[in-house]
Design a protein around this motif. Structure first.
Motif, PDB file in Angstrom:
ATOM      1  N   PHE A 236       0.862  -1.187   0.000  1.00  0.00           N
ATOM      2  CA  PHE A 236       0.000   0.000   0.000  1.00  0.00           C
ATOM      3  C   PHE A 236       0.901   1.242   0.000  1.00  0.00           C
ATOM      4  CE2 PHE A 236      -3.185  -2.638   2.728  1.00  0.00           C
ATOM      5  CZ  PHE A 236      -3.576  -3.353   1.613  1.00  0.00           C
ATOM      6  N   PRO A 237       0.331   2.429  -0.276  1.00  0.00           N
ATOM      7  CA  PRO A 237       1.162   3.636  -0.286  1.00  0.00           C
ATOM      8  C   PRO A 237       1.955   3.777   1.018  1.00  0.00           C
ATOM      9  CG  PRO A 237      -1.016   4.129  -1.131  1.00  0.00           C
ATOM     10  CD  PRO A 237      -1.075   2.714  -0.629  1.00  0.00           C
ATOM     11  N   GLU A 238       3.229   4.096   0.868  1.00  0.00           N
ATOM     12  CA  GLU A 238       4.134   4.098   2.021  1.00  0.00           C
ATOM     13  C   GLU A 238       3.662   5.027   3.144  1.00  0.00           C
ATOM     14  OE1 GLU A 238       7.975   5.769   1.242  1.00  0.00           O
ATOM     15  OE2 GLU A 238       8.799   5.064   3.161  1.00  0.00           O
ATOM     16  N   ILE A 239       3.789   4.530   4.362  1.00  0.00           N
ATOM     17  CA  ILE A 239       3.623   5.393   5.539  1.00  0.00           C
ATOM     18  C   ILE A 239       5.036   5.696   6.022  1.00  0.00           C
ATOM     19  CG2 ILE A 239       2.850   5.482   7.942  1.00  0.00           C
ATOM     20  CD1 ILE A 239       0.452   3.700   7.081  1.00  0.00           C
ATOM     21  N   THR A 240       5.397   6.976   5.973  1.00  0.00           N
ATOM     22  CA  THR A 240       6.780   7.350   6.292  1.00  0.00           C
ATOM     23  C   THR A 240       6.997   7.426   7.805  1.00  0.00           C
ATOM     24  OG1 THR A 240       6.248   9.695   6.334  1.00  0.00           O
ATOM     25  CG2 THR A 240       6.881   8.765   4.192  1.00  0.00           C
ATOM     26  N   ASP A 241       8.274   7.412   8.191  1.00  0.00           N
ATOM     27  CA  ASP A 241       8.612   7.574   9.611  1.00  0.00           C
ATOM     28  C   ASP A 241       8.148   8.939  10.119  1.00  0.00           C
ATOM     29  OD1 ASP A 241       9.696   5.069   9.704  1.00  0.00           O
ATOM     30  OD2 ASP A 241      11.767   5.740   9.430  1.00  0.00           O
ATOM     31  N   GLU A 242       8.158   9.912   9.211  1.00  0.00           N
ATOM     32  CA  GLU A 242       7.704  11.253   9.582  1.00  0.00           C
ATOM     33  C   GLU A 242       6.217  11.225   9.959  1.00  0.00           C
ATOM     34  OE1 GLU A 242       6.968  15.644   7.556  1.00  0.00           O
ATOM     35  OE2 GLU A 242       7.465  13.925   6.305  1.00  0.00           O
ATOM     36  N   GLU A 243       5.452  10.452   9.212  1.00  0.00           N
ATOM     37  CA  GLU A 243       4.011  10.332   9.519  1.00  0.00           C
ATOM     38  C   GLU A 243       3.792   9.613  10.852  1.00  0.00           C
ATOM     39  OE1 GLU A 243       1.195   9.736   5.879  1.00  0.00           O
ATOM     40  OE2 GLU A 243       3.076   8.733   5.397  1.00  0.00           O
ATOM     41  N   VAL A 244       4.587   8.575  11.091  1.00  0.00           N
ATOM     42  CA  VAL A 244       4.480   7.844  12.359  1.00  0.00           C
ATOM     43  C   VAL A 244       4.760   8.789  13.529  1.00  0.00           C
ATOM     44  CG1 VAL A 244       5.555   6.044  13.783  1.00  0.00           C
ATOM     45  CG2 VAL A 244       5.007   5.575  11.378  1.00  0.00           C
ATOM     46  N   GLU A 245       5.811   9.574  13.358  1.00  0.00           N
ATOM     47  CA  GLU A 245       6.196  10.525  14.399  1.00  0.00           C
ATOM     48  C   GLU A 245       5.070  11.553  14.631  1.00  0.00           C
ATOM     49  OE1 GLU A 245       8.868  10.253  16.117  1.00  0.00           O
ATOM     50  OE2 GLU A 245       9.333  12.204  16.982  1.00  0.00           O
ATOM     51  N   ALA A 246       4.540  12.079  13.526  1.00  0.00           N
ATOM     52  CA  ALA A 246       3.478  13.087  13.645  1.00  0.00           C
ATOM     53  C   ALA A 246       2.245  12.490  14.323  1.00  0.00           C
ATOM     54  CB  ALA A 246       3.120  13.631  12.264  1.00  0.00           C
ATOM     55  N   ALA A 247       1.866  11.281  13.938  1.00  0.00           N
ATOM     56  CA  ALA A 247       0.674  10.637  14.515  1.00  0.00           C
ATOM     57  C   ALA A 247       0.873  10.393  16.011  1.00  0.00           C
ATOM     58  CB  ALA A 247       0.377   9.323  13.795  1.00  0.00           C
ATOM     59  N   THR A 248       2.086  10.086  16.387  1.00  0.00           N
ATOM     60  CA  THR A 248       2.379   9.809  17.802  1.00  0.00           C
ATOM     61  C   THR A 248       2.056  11.017  18.677  1.00  0.00           C
ATOM     62  OG1 THR A 248       4.142   8.311  17.119  1.00  0.00           O
ATOM     63  CG2 THR A 248       4.207   9.105  19.407  1.00  0.00           C
ATOM     64  N   TYR A 249       2.399  12.192  18.167  1.00  0.00           N
ATOM     65  CA  TYR A 249       2.245  13.394  18.990  1.00  0.00           C
ATOM     66  C   TYR A 249       1.077  14.288  18.574  1.00  0.00           C
ATOM     67  CZ  TYR A 249       6.769  11.924  20.735  1.00  0.00           C
ATOM     68  OH  TYR A 249       7.775  11.188  21.311  1.00  0.00           O
ATOM     69  N   SER A 250       0.275  13.841  17.610  1.00  0.00           N
ATOM     70  CA  SER A 250      -0.766  14.723  17.058  1.00  0.00           C
ATOM     71  C   SER A 250      -1.983  14.828  17.974  1.00  0.00           C
ATOM     72  CB  SER A 250      -1.213  14.219  15.682  1.00  0.00           C
ATOM     73  OG  SER A 250      -1.973  13.027  15.835  1.00  0.00           O
ATOM     74  N   HIS A 251      -2.713  15.911  17.793  1.00  0.00           N
ATOM     75  CA  HIS A 251      -4.031  16.061  18.411  1.00  0.00           C
ATOM     76  C   HIS A 251      -5.101  15.696  17.369  1.00  0.00           C
ATOM     77  CE1 HIS A 251      -7.366  17.486  20.721  1.00  0.00           C
ATOM     78  NE2 HIS A 251      -7.498  18.639  20.100  1.00  0.00           N
ATOM     79  N   GLY A 252      -4.837  16.062  16.115  1.00  0.00           N
ATOM     80  CA  GLY A 252      -5.794  15.766  15.054  1.00  0.00           C
ATOM     81  C   GLY A 252      -5.136  15.854  13.702  1.00  0.00           C
ATOM     82  N   SER A 253      -5.964  15.779  12.665  1.00  0.00           N
ATOM     83  CA  SER A 253      -5.426  15.690  11.303  1.00  0.00           C
ATOM     84  C   SER A 253      -4.655  16.943  10.891  1.00  0.00           C
ATOM     85  CB  SER A 253      -6.560  15.419  10.316  1.00  0.00           C
ATOM     86  OG  SER A 253      -7.520  16.452  10.384  1.00  0.00           O
ATOM     87  N   LYS A 254      -4.930  18.072  11.555  1.00  0.00           N
ATOM     88  CA  LYS A 254      -4.199  19.293  11.206  1.00  0.00           C
ATOM     89  C   LYS A 254      -2.712  19.175  11.543  1.00  0.00           C
ATOM     90  CE  LYS A 254      -8.166  22.375  11.834  1.00  0.00           C
ATOM     91  NZ  LYS A 254      -8.834  23.258  12.805  1.00  0.00           N
ATOM     92  N   ASP A 255      -2.382  18.231  12.425  1.00  0.00           N
ATOM     93  CA  ASP A 255      -0.982  18.052  12.808  1.00  0.00           C
ATOM     94  C   ASP A 255      -0.270  17.008  11.951  1.00  0.00           C
ATOM     95  OD1 ASP A 255      -1.532  19.775  15.008  1.00  0.00           O
ATOM     96  OD2 ASP A 255      -2.398  18.069  16.076  1.00  0.00           O
ATOM     97  N   MET A 256      -0.985  16.473  10.966  1.00  0.00           N
ATOM     98  CA  MET A 256      -0.405  15.403  10.150  1.00  0.00           C
ATOM     99  C   MET A 256       0.154  15.953   8.838  1.00  0.00           C
ATOM    100  SD  MET A 256      -0.743  12.655  11.897  1.00  0.00           S
ATOM    101  CE  MET A 256      -0.237  11.489  10.633  1.00  0.00           C
ATOM    102  N   PRO A 257       1.275  15.368   8.365  1.00  0.00           N
ATOM    103  CA  PRO A 257       1.774  15.767   7.035  1.00  0.00           C
ATOM    104  C   PRO A 257       0.753  15.371   5.960  1.00  0.00           C
ATOM    105  CG  PRO A 257       3.290  14.203   8.104  1.00  0.00           C
ATOM    106  CD  PRO A 257       2.063  14.284   8.953  1.00  0.00           C
ATOM    107  N   PRO A 258       0.701  16.116   4.838  1.00  0.00           N
ATOM    108  CA  PRO A 258      -0.281  15.757   3.807  1.00  0.00           C
ATOM    109  C   PRO A 258       0.001  14.376   3.229  1.00  0.00           C
ATOM    110  CG  PRO A 258       1.206  17.490   3.035  1.00  0.00           C
ATOM    111  CD  PRO A 258       1.506  17.284   4.482  1.00  0.00           C
ATOM    112  N   ARG A 259      -1.064  13.722   2.775  1.00  0.00           N
ATOM    113  CA  ARG A 259      -0.969  12.352   2.271  1.00  0.00           C
ATOM    114  C   ARG A 259      -1.934  12.237   1.103  1.00  0.00           C
ATOM    115  NH1 ARG A 259       0.690   7.365   3.825  1.00  0.00           N
ATOM    116  NH2 ARG A 259      -0.702   5.755   3.008  1.00  0.00           N
TER     117      ARG A 259
END
Lengths: 565, 216
Positions: A435-458
């Motif tokens: 499936f489309p790659e989930i980057t380490d940057e996305e994992v990091e962002a999801a770990t500390y995010s409050h919501g989708s506004k804190d996520m890198p675009p996908r």
């Protein structure tokens, strides 16, 4: 807007007009159209006639004049062995039995099997708000209350969904419900919360609210463990608008049961009048019919409490009380009740609390269906009554009242750990299937995010294509388990496997089933059936010492012994 | 028919001009229930002009109800949609659907009557849909579910886009303003208005052609 664009001469009126409570509209009863809590001009008078074991008249309507809903209720709900006995009883007497701690729950359940829709309404409208809550406290099916959340993302981001599902489980939710921003992404949202939800420990039941055929397929593929958005209605016209009948809904329910997937129906005050076809019948009367259809269809539970028509029910006098009464009727029918409190209907904090806390105190099988497990801007169920930004208020109020409302305090460290692990698990699964790659940057962002506004675009386009491809390839829940094992997530895989086993054994089909962190299925049977009989009985938080200790120990609590001074 | 439409378009343009020049105080005093006449012309037939877009109005529109949920006068809403259609070189026909108040069905019936196969469904509360005759009533080309957020320029854009579909173009959808917080705020009033509309439904009634005239 309560006052629309009206301006006032006096400053106080102007201040009041601008308060959140006036960002909702209030309507006078319109009984001719059924825009009324429980006083429709065409609400019938209770009656029953039984001949040769067949209901030949119900609520003043002869069998020959039954519509399909009347017929379904008469044939599949009404217990002919008790109907004449209970219909001959004074409604006030039945109402008093509901709140009488000396009358056991099973006696009310027995009598309720013979009540007609009008008689139900006649009984519960004799109870005031306190008595309705006493009734719910006694009549709730499962001994221990629970809570469900919405886990959704405004951008349908799979990493964020997995991390949020993990945090939601850690915080105590027993069920998580997702849906979509864009429909074709549904299978990815389903597997994201499925995997994330098993990360802290086993047991989160998950569903994906989507078009009925796909929703069933997701369940059969092992990508969900329960379903809820199977709607029933109280007038024939509204039912027919959805190309459905009570029989077709019962058939769909059988499809879920055939795979051991937990299912409840959905209904709620206001849906018929919203469609313009309440036929002069009140919201509570029509909702009572929905409750009885659910029981008649053999489904274990019902989500009601007005749900997506909350804004309508809460706009008329007695709206909240009447919606609570529908929760009570559901409990009297021995159904699991997921009691609403879900859709936002007012931005007024006081009204949100007044609508919700009576049910928190009384306790229902699922107090919320659901509580927004994400911030409201990410809520794809049109916004929740309570959301992720209310977690601390809710935790403190549980502690204030000595009430188990279903949530437990968590620390930031625990939360970071489960969010990160869930994000890495979904990353691994995506990698395994190409499936489309989930980057380490996305994992990091999801770990500390409050919501989708804190996520890198996908790219949602690429995710949609991959989700469709996954469905075409016939990937199932077992394939997900294998992928998790291969990439070092044996614990999550084992938890997911346990959830599959619960479906095979049929344990999730019992009324009010939830799964504990210790992998025990709790449902309203045996010692988990609500046995409240007054003070000293039933579920009492202080006797559940482990949970009470957790609820007390909010992280911001100051210990007087160690406080630095 | 064509001439009649052009004539009306001319009048509309003139009226708009006058409206624009009129002092603010006098526009505020306009009684919008009286500045539009919708005259029944008999049963509606399937159109043959491939440039024809049918605006299906729901049972109470401009009849027992005169304002959308945003308090926009029906006369102005209809004018804007018609103007949008005509700006694209297409022809607008107005048909009253009486057998349902469901916007999807109103739009679908309109599409089936339109020479172009494109119809607009318009409820009294302002909810609007663009439909194609071959779509099922619960699907659509474009749907504007939150009527409180639809403004007069947006109604004009909806008319324009419907005409573009009629010409076989594939236009960018009119931007839908989504603000979920308006749902609970307006839900009670929406129900009130929808029940008023549904009161005018006549079971199995035929669709009626409507001659429209704007008087100021």
């Amino acid at each position: 807007m309560a006052y629309e664009d009206k301006t006032f001469k006096t400053k106080r009126f102007q201040v009041l007009a601008e308060k959140p409570v006036n960002r909702h509209s209030y309507l006078k009863d319109w009984p001719e159209k059924g825009l009324t809590a429980f006083q429709g001009v065409k609400d019938p008078k209770p009656s029953i006639k039984i001949e040769n074991g067949v209901v030949v008249e119900m609520d003043g309507v002869a069998r020959a004049d039954f519509d399909m809903i009347d017929q379904f209720i008469a044939d599949y709900y009404i217990d002919k062995s008790v109907a004449e006995e209970v219909m001959a009883m004074d409604s006030l007497k039945i109402a008093r039995m509901i709140v009488d701690i000396c009358v056991p729950r099973e006696e009310i359940v027995r009598l309720a099997k013979g009540l007609t829709p009008s008689k139900f309404v006649d009984v519960v409208t004799r109870l005031d708000e306190t008595e309705i809550m006493m009734g719910i406290h006694k009549m709730r099916a499962r001994k221990i209350p629970a809570i469900q959340c919405h886990t959704t993302s405004a951008t349908d981001n799979p990493v964020q969904l997995a991390a949020d599902a993990a945090e939601n489980r850690l915080r105590g939710f027993s069920e998580a419900e997702t849906t979509v921003g864009v429909a074709p992404i549904a299978p990815f949202n389903a597997i994201s919360i499925l995997i994330g939800g098993q990360t802290p420990h086993v047991g989160l039941l998950t569903q994906c609210a989507i078009e009925e055929a796909l929703e069933l397929e997701l369940g059969m593929r092992g990508m969900t463990t329960y379903a809820e958005t199977v709607s029933v209605y109280g007038t024939e016209r509204v039912f027919a608008d959805g190309d459905d009948t009570p029989w077709s809904k019962a058939f769909l329910a059988a499809g879920y049961a055939s795979r051991g997937i937990k299912l409840r129906f959905t209904s709620g005050s206001g849906s018929e009048v919203q469609m313009g076809y309440a036929d002069g019948r009140s919201m509570l009367y029509l909702e009572t019919k929905c409750i009885m259809i659910t029981k008649g269809a053999g489904v274990q539970g019902l989500q009601n409490g007005s749900i997506s028509c909350c804004g309508i029910a809460m706009s008329v006098p007695s709206g909240v009380r009447s919606v609570h009464a529908e929760n009570l009727i559901t409990a009297m029918c021995d159904l699991e009740n997921a009691s609403g409190c879900d859709q936002i209907f007012s931005p007024s904090d006081l009204r949100r609390a007044a609508r919700t806390f009576p049910l928190v105190i009384a306790g229902t099988d699922f107090i919320f269906s659901g509580y927004g497990g994400v911030p409201n801007y990410d809520n794809m169920f049109a916004g929740a009554n309570f959301d992720a930004e209310d977690f601390d208020d809710y935790l403190v109020i549980q502690r204030d009242l000595t009430v188990n409302g279903g949530l437990v305090p968590v620390t930031e460290e625990q939360t970071i750990a489960v969010r990160n692990r869930a994000a890495r698990a979904i990353q691994a699964v995506f990698k395994e299937f190409g499936f489309p790659e989930i980057t380490d940057e996305e994992v990091e962002a999801a770990t500390y995010s409050h919501g989708s506004k804190d996520m890198p675009p996908r790219s949602i386009r690429e995710d949609i294509n991959a989700a469709q491809d996954m469905m075409k390839k016939g990937i199932t829940g077992l394939d997900l388990i294998k992928a998790l094992i291969k990439h070092g997530f044996e614990d999550i895989a084992a938890n997911l496997f346990q959830m599959m086993k619960h479906k095979v054994t049929g344990d999730l089909l019992q009324t009010s089933a939830i799964v504990t962190a210790e992998n025990q299925v709790l449902s309203a049977i045996g010692d988990m059936l609500n046995d409240y009989r007054g003070p000293g009985t039933g579920y009492r938080l202080e006797e559940d010492t482990e949970t009470w200790e957790k609820i007390q120990r909010i992280p911001q609590e100051i210990d007087p012994e160690t406080y630095e001074s | 028919m064509q001439i009649n439409e052009q004539l009306i378009a001319g009048i509309v343009a003139q009226v708009m001009q006058e409206l624009a020049n009129a002092p603010a105080a006098s526009t505020a005093a306009v009684d919008y229930s009286k500045d539009m006449t919708l005259a029944d012309k008999g049963p509606a037939q399937r159109g043959t002009n491939p440039k024809e877009v049918v605006i299906g109005i729901a049972p109470a529109f401009g009849k027992t109800m005169n304002y959308t949920i945003k308090k926009l006068p029906h006369s102005q809403v209809l004018r804007e949609i018609i103007a949008g259609i005509e700006e694209e070189g297409c022809v607008a026909r107005v048909v009253r659907v009486v057998r349902t108040s469901d916007v999807g069905f109103v739009g679908n019936y309109a599409a089936k009557l339109a020479g172009s196969g494109i119809g607009i469904g318009l409820q009294s509360k302002g909810t609007t849909v663009i439909e194609h005759k071959d779509m099922t009533p619960l699907t659509n080309l474009e749907l504007f579910p939150l009527a409180p957020l639809v403004t007069l320029p947006l109604y004009r854009a909806i008319g324009r886009n419907a005409a573009r579909y009629a010409k076989g173009d594939n236009p960018d959808p009119v931007p839908v303003i989504l603000d979920q917080t308006v749902l609970p705020i307006y839900q009670p009033t929406a129900v009130l208005l929808h029940n008023r509309e549904t009161s005018e439904v006549v079971f199995n009634a035929e669709h009626r052609d409507v001659e429209f005239k704007f008087s100021n």
